[in-house]
Design a protein around this motif. Structure first.
Motif, PDB file in Angstrom:
ATOM      1  N   VAL A 152       9.132  13.459   1.808  1.00  0.00           N
ATOM      2  CA  VAL A 152       8.712  12.309   1.013  1.00  0.00           C
ATOM      3  C   VAL A 152       7.785  12.867  -0.058  1.00  0.00           C
ATOM      4  O   VAL A 152       6.735  13.414   0.256  1.00  0.00           O
ATOM      5  CB  VAL A 152       7.952  11.266   1.875  1.00  0.00           C
ATOM      6  N   GLU A 153       8.182  12.739  -1.308  1.00  0.00           N
ATOM      7  CA  GLU A 153       7.394  13.270  -2.415  1.00  0.00           C
ATOM      8  C   GLU A 153       7.024  12.135  -3.363  1.00  0.00           C
ATOM      9  O   GLU A 153       7.901  11.435  -3.872  1.00  0.00           O
ATOM     10  CB  GLU A 153       8.194  14.331  -3.176  1.00  0.00           C
TER      11      GLU A 153
ATOM     12  N   SER B 223       0.849  -1.183   0.000  1.00  0.00           N
ATOM     13  CA  SER B 223       0.000   0.000   0.000  1.00  0.00           C
ATOM     14  C   SER B 223       0.888   1.237   0.000  1.00  0.00           C
ATOM     15  O   SER B 223       1.837   1.334   0.787  1.00  0.00           O
ATOM     16  CB  SER B 223      -0.884  -0.026   1.252  1.00  0.00           C
ATOM     17  N   LEU B 224       0.585   2.187  -0.879  1.00  0.00           N
ATOM     18  CA  LEU B 224       1.359   3.425  -0.923  1.00  0.00           C
ATOM     19  C   LEU B 224       1.277   4.153   0.411  1.00  0.00           C
ATOM     20  O   LEU B 224       2.269   4.697   0.895  1.00  0.00           O
ATOM     21  CB  LEU B 224       0.872   4.321  -2.064  1.00  0.00           C
ATOM     22  N   ALA B 225       0.103   4.158   1.022  1.00  0.00           N
ATOM     23  CA  ALA B 225      -0.065   4.827   2.315  1.00  0.00           C
ATOM     24  C   ALA B 225       0.795   4.160   3.382  1.00  0.00           C
ATOM     25  O   ALA B 225       1.417   4.854   4.208  1.00  0.00           O
ATOM     26  CB  ALA B 225      -1.532   4.818   2.735  1.00  0.00           C
ATOM     27  N   ASP B 226       0.875   2.825   3.370  1.00  0.00           N
ATOM     28  CA  ASP B 226       1.718   2.111   4.342  1.00  0.00           C
ATOM     29  C   ASP B 226       3.187   2.444   4.124  1.00  0.00           C
ATOM     30  O   ASP B 226       3.940   2.675   5.070  1.00  0.00           O
ATOM     31  CB  ASP B 226       1.510   0.601   4.243  1.00  0.00           C
TER      32      ASP B 226
ATOM     33  N   GLU C 214       4.417   5.191   2.672  1.00  0.00           N
ATOM     34  CA  GLU C 214       4.635   6.588   3.045  1.00  0.00           C
ATOM     35  C   GLU C 214       4.699   6.759   4.562  1.00  0.00           C
ATOM     36  O   GLU C 214       5.515   7.511   5.078  1.00  0.00           O
ATOM     37  CB  GLU C 214       3.544   7.476   2.452  1.00  0.00           C
ATOM     38  N   ARG C 215       3.851   6.059   5.278  1.00  0.00           N
ATOM     39  CA  ARG C 215       3.843   6.129   6.738  1.00  0.00           C
ATOM     40  C   ARG C 215       5.164   5.577   7.300  1.00  0.00           C
ATOM     41  O   ARG C 215       5.783   6.181   8.172  1.00  0.00           O
ATOM     42  CB  ARG C 215       2.647   5.353   7.292  1.00  0.00           C
TER      43      ARG C 215
ATOM     44  N   LEU D 132      12.581  -1.344   4.041  1.00  0.00           N
ATOM     45  CA  LEU D 132      11.145  -1.082   3.952  1.00  0.00           C
ATOM     46  C   LEU D 132      10.515  -2.015   2.923  1.00  0.00           C
ATOM     47  O   LEU D 132      11.125  -2.316   1.895  1.00  0.00           O
ATOM     48  CB  LEU D 132      10.886   0.374   3.555  1.00  0.00           C
ATOM     49  N   PRO D 133       9.293  -2.449   3.175  1.00  0.00           N
ATOM     50  CA  PRO D 133       8.651  -3.357   2.229  1.00  0.00           C
ATOM     51  C   PRO D 133       8.396  -2.687   0.877  1.00  0.00           C
ATOM     52  O   PRO D 133       7.966  -1.547   0.822  1.00  0.00           O
ATOM     53  CB  PRO D 133       7.328  -3.719   2.916  1.00  0.00           C
TER      54      PRO D 133
END
Length: 152
Positions: free
Chosen positions: A98-99, A81-84, A86-87, A130-131
């Motif tokens: 982070v862009e 997940s992009l949100a995961d 980015e977090r 990171l995954p």
């Protein structure tokens, strides 16, 4: 969006130079009363044009002598997940920005480190673990000239 006149633009330029200036100081510099300058600044804030006030820290004085821009491509976009991502990447203290970008890479990161070996440690132990991380390209910042954004 509100219409900006010449005075609004002058106020924005003054705040870009030093966001800690008081409304009174800005008013004196522009020939406005303190209340008039304050009302204009408040209007700019309320309209969302002035978002935040930030401190500009001297990274070198704090012991961070190296800044590296990382182009990062995710290897498994569908599985992570992009949100995961980015977090997780935002939780790394050395990662300043982070862009999510369009182009050869999926993300551009601004990373600060004490020196190159410290950056290598951050890259190997934190970022590369990171995954979903795939290709990474590093560009070391040599110098930087800051320019305010377009005010018009």
């Amino acid at each position: 969006m509100i219409e900006l006149d010449t005075t609004d633009r002058q106020i924005l330029r003054a705040l870009v130079q030093d966001a800690t200036q008081s409304a009174g100081a800005i008013g004196r510099a522009l020939g406005l009363s303190q209340p008039a300058a304050w009302r204009r600044i408040k209007r700019l804030r309320d309209a969302g044009i002035l978002k935040t006030q930030r401190l500009d820290l001297d990274k070198e004085a704090l012991g961070f002598g190296v800044t590296v821009f990382l182009g990062l491509k995710l290897a498994t976009k569908g599985r992570v997940s992009l949100a995961d991502f980015e977090r997780a990447v935002s939780a790394i203290p050395e990662v300043q920005t982070v862009e999510h970008i369009l182009g050869l890479y999926d993300y551009r990161l601004r990373v600060v480190a004490r020196d190159i070996s410290d950056f290598e440690r951050v890259l190997r132990r934190r970022i590369m673990t990171l995954p979903g991380v795939g290709d990474v390209e590093a560009n070391v910042l040599l110098s930087e000239e800051r320019r305010p954004g377009p005010i018009g």
